[in-house]
Write a protein that holds these residues in place. Structure first.
Motif, mmCIF file in Angstrom:
data_model
loop_
_atom_site.group_PDB
_atom_site.id
_atom_site.type_symbol
_atom_site.label_atom_id
_atom_site.label_comp_id
_atom_site.label_asym_id
_atom_site.label_seq_id
_atom_site.Cartn_x
_atom_site.Cartn_y
_atom_site.Cartn_z
ATOM 1 N N GLN A 35 39.935 42.611 51.392
ATOM 2 C CA GLN A 35 40.160 42.281 49.765
ATOM 3 C C GLN A 35 39.223 42.687 49.038
ATOM 4 N N TRP A 36 37.954 42.059 48.899
ATOM 5 C CA TRP A 36 37.122 42.348 47.557
ATOM 6 C C TRP A 36 36.687 44.437 47.922
ATOM 7 N N GLU A 60 45.049 43.082 46.428
ATOM 8 C CA GLU A 60 45.165 45.036 47.195
ATOM 9 C C GLU A 60 45.675 45.004 48.618
ATOM 10 N N GLU A 78 38.247 46.712 49.357
ATOM 11 C CA GLU A 78 39.270 47.196 48.465
ATOM 12 C C GLU A 78 39.357 46.820 47.253
ATOM 13 N N VAL A 79 38.601 45.768 46.244
ATOM 14 C CA VAL A 79 38.047 45.934 44.945
ATOM 15 C C VAL A 79 36.811 47.052 44.157
ATOM 16 N N ALA A 96 44.126 45.986 51.786
ATOM 17 C CA ALA A 96 44.324 44.649 52.381
ATOM 18 C C ALA A 96 44.687 43.893 53.250
#
Lengths: 214, 219
Positions: free
Chosen positions: A99-100, B67, A102-103, B70
């Motif tokens: 997730q991070w 996201e 992707e951020v 993800a």
């Protein structure tokens, strides 16, 4: 086992990402410099490795891979159990790392790279920095960093209390923002972002790579 | 086990990406629409799920994720034993090639597609105008990217190899918009292997269930 070959360039942030990961994982590698100034990355020999004509590309035995963020994950998984663990230790930790990552890839990288491009690369090619573009991207980056400040007030690193690919992915671009673009205040004005940056930028693996890219 | 909750909107590309993956893995879920017109995605309740105020956010028990790219990896790993197999390949090397083409979608394919959808669909919906110069330059960029895809898909049935993977799935929402909504279908149909690939992946039952809901709202 053959040494991993990295086709890239010291000044490329994407190449630096891969080199930093290799250092963190204590993996032997050979950097084969691609002469970007001479356009080597757009010639058939390099395009046969990476059809998008950008750096880096790695060769690991029979496997050829491009896209730095994909390469980082390959290295983190292949060398699990060696060097620094970079991908978490459970399915949910992995998900937070992703997730991070992707951020960084979707929200941080674009404004940060645009600032680098205007301040560093445009003058190198004989052009003039467009301050309006810089300002617009600083505003975008500020909003992202405010979210990071909130996150890092609750968590030592982005994905949790462990250093991971998500933090590593920020190193090269942030290094240039702070040391070469005069935008260090974006980091230093935020207590938790500043502490995070001071921590991750002191890691020996990063120091070794950044000394070569200055 | 509590059902997975997806907060988003069915015509949002990123929500569709997650729903397609849930369908491929045959996982039950509840779609909780977010009232974007009322600005709910920028209010504290939603921001506590996704601080960037974007779609979607996923709740799976105690775990909250945002996201979409993800989220689909999480789902592919968690539900490895059910639904479509090998969305991330079956070896470290295969997974690496899937990741590579996922990154290609993210950094080479998505930006010009997003620009086309913004200019041609979103701007007029918000009362603005389409900048034709921006459309032309992004169509040109996308053409160059699709030329690479054409070459790849002339040697490989799907992007990562001869099996359908997350790399193909990740492309589907914006491919759908290109072909159906922004008048750029010829970018796909003029390329023999890209066209065959699109016809194959868009006919998957898991996708067809999503595609019927992918209609932009009127003004």
């Amino acid at each position: 086992m053959a040494t991993i070959k990295v086709h890239g360039h010291h000044l490329s942030t994407a190449t630096s990402l891969v080199l930093c990961c290799l250092e963190e994982k204590q993996v032997d590698y050979e950097l084969l410099v691609v002469d970007l100034a001479a356009g080597a990355h757009k010639k058939p020999q390099y395009l046969a490795l990476n059809p998008f004509g950008v750096v880096p590309t790695i060769q690991d035995g029979d496997l050829t891979l491009f896209e730095s963020r994909g390469i980082l994950k390959y290295l983190a998984k292949k060398y699990k159990g060696q060097g620094t663990e970079l991908y978490g230790n459970s399915l949910s930790e992995e998900a937070l790392v992703e997730q991070w990552c992707e951020v960084e890839g979707q929200s941080y990288n674009s404004p940060a790279s645009a600032i680098l491009f205007q301040i560093l690369f445009v003058p190198m090619r004989g052009g003039t920095t467009d301050e309006a573009v810089v300002e617009m991207n600083v505003e975008k980056l500020v909003k992202v960093l405010d979210i990071y400040e909130e996150r890092l007030s609750k968590s030592k690193y982005l994905a949790g209390d462990f250093f991971s690919l998500a933090d590593l992915q920020h190193l090269p671009t942030t290094h240039y923002l702070v040391t070469a673009c005069g935008k260090g205040d974006l980091i230093s004005s935020r207590k938790h972002v500043k502490a995070w940056w001071e921590d991750i930028s002191c890691r020996p693996a990063w120091k070794k790579v950044s000394e070569k890219s200055s | 086990m509590a059902k997975i909750k997806v907060h988003g909107l069915p015509f949002s590309s990123c929500t569709a990406r997650v729903l397609a993956c849930l369908n491929e893995k045959q996982v039950e879920y509840e779609l909780i629409p977010v009232n974007a017109r009322a600005g709910d995605h920028k209010k504290p309740q939603y921001l506590s799920l996704n601080p960037f105020g974007l779609f979607p956010a996923l709740e799976d028990g105690c775990l909250t994720l945002f996201e979409s790219r993800a989220i689909i990896k999480y789902l592919a790993k968690k539900y490895e034993g059910q639904g479509c197999p090998n969305l991330l390949g079956s070896t470290v090397e295969e997974e690496a090639v899937v990741e590579q083409w996922c990154e290609v979608e993210s950094h080479h394919f998505n930006p010009p597609c997003y620009a086309l959808v913004s200019q041609i669909i979103i701007n007029p919906l918000k009362g603005g105008t389409t900048d034709e110069a921006v459309v032309e330059s992004n169509a040109e960029k996308l053409s160059r990217v699709l030329d690479v895809y054409e070459d790849r898909l002339s040697k490989s049935k799907y992007l990562a190899g001869d099996w359908f993977s997350l790399a193909d799935l990740q492309h589907m929402p914006f491919l759908h918009y290109l072909v159906n909504d922004v008048g750029k279908a010829t970018l796909i149909s003029s390329r023999k292997h890209v066209n065959a690939w699109w016809e194959d992946i868009s006919s998957r039952p898991a996708w067809k269930k999503i595609a019927v809901h992918m209609k932009f709202p009127s003004k």
